[in-house]
Write a protein that holds these residues in place. Structure first.
Motif, short mmCIF file in Angstrom:
data_model
loop_
_atom_site.label_atom_id
_atom_site.label_comp_id
_atom_site.label_asym_id
_atom_site.label_seq_id
_atom_site.Cartn_x
_atom_site.Cartn_y
_atom_site.Cartn_z
N PRO A 60 56.79 7.44 47.61
CA PRO A 60 56.27 8.12 48.91
C PRO A 60 57.66 8.79 49.67
O PRO A 60 58.30 8.42 49.77
CB PRO A 60 55.78 6.72 49.67
CG PRO A 60 55.67 5.88 48.73
CD PRO A 60 56.69 6.09 47.79
N GLY A 61 57.09 10.15 50.02
CA GLY A 61 58.02 11.05 50.66
C GLY A 61 58.56 12.16 49.94
O GLY A 61 57.94 13.03 49.74
N PRO A 62 59.52 11.72 48.86
CA PRO A 62 59.92 12.85 47.76
C PRO A 62 59.03 13.20 47.05
O PRO A 62 58.98 14.12 46.47
CB PRO A 62 61.26 12.20 47.31
CG PRO A 62 61.17 10.64 47.64
CD PRO A 62 60.25 10.69 49.00
#
Length: 150
Positions: A60-62
């Protein structure tokens, strides 16, 4: 932030071990293969069930950090020294019959005999490898341990 830590135990001939996957073009032209997914500390790992190679890693995020077709993906890659020519490669992407075991907070991938990059040379004996990916207690790291036996 996802952090990967690794340890490695090697017995026998000195090997170069490289962990990772090579980015490849679209998987559209390839036949559908069975994949095994595991989530460790929020990171989603996908392994090819036949070769044991890691075909994708997302967090999650990248988002997607690694995506590769099984013939380009890897998890372990060794240089096997031979007298006649450049080093022979033994790698998960050349292997068949990998055992991928997902148990709670860890994944263990085992090869009884790593496959070779070419079949021109006789490989005396077998080189076995086991890679374990485990969620660390800090809730964000993944610890990788690799054992090679020849």
């Amino acid at each position: 932030m996802l952090m990967l830590r690794s340890t490695c135990a090697v017995s026998g001939v000195a090997f170069l071990i490289a962990w990772g996957a090579l980015v490849s073009p679209s998987r559209a032209e390839e036949p559908r293969r069975t994949e095994i997914r595991a989530i460790l500390n929020g990171a989603t790992f996908t392994f090819d069930a036949q070769t044991g190679s890691m075909t994708s890693l997302s967090y999650p995020g990248p988002g997607t950090m690694i995506e590769a077709s099984p013939d380009k993906a890897s998890l372990v890659d060794l240089a096997y020294p031979i007298n006649d020519f450049q080093p022979l490669r033994l790698a998960s992407r050349f292997s068949k019959g990998a055992s991928v075991d997902v148990q709670g907070d860890q994944v263990t991938v085992h090869w009884e005999r790593l496959g070779a990059s070419r079949s021109v040379f006789e490989q005396p004996g077998a080189v076995a490898a086991t890679v374990t990916l485990k969620a660390a207690a800090d809730g964000k790291s993944i610890v990788m341990h690799c054992r090679v036996e020849n």
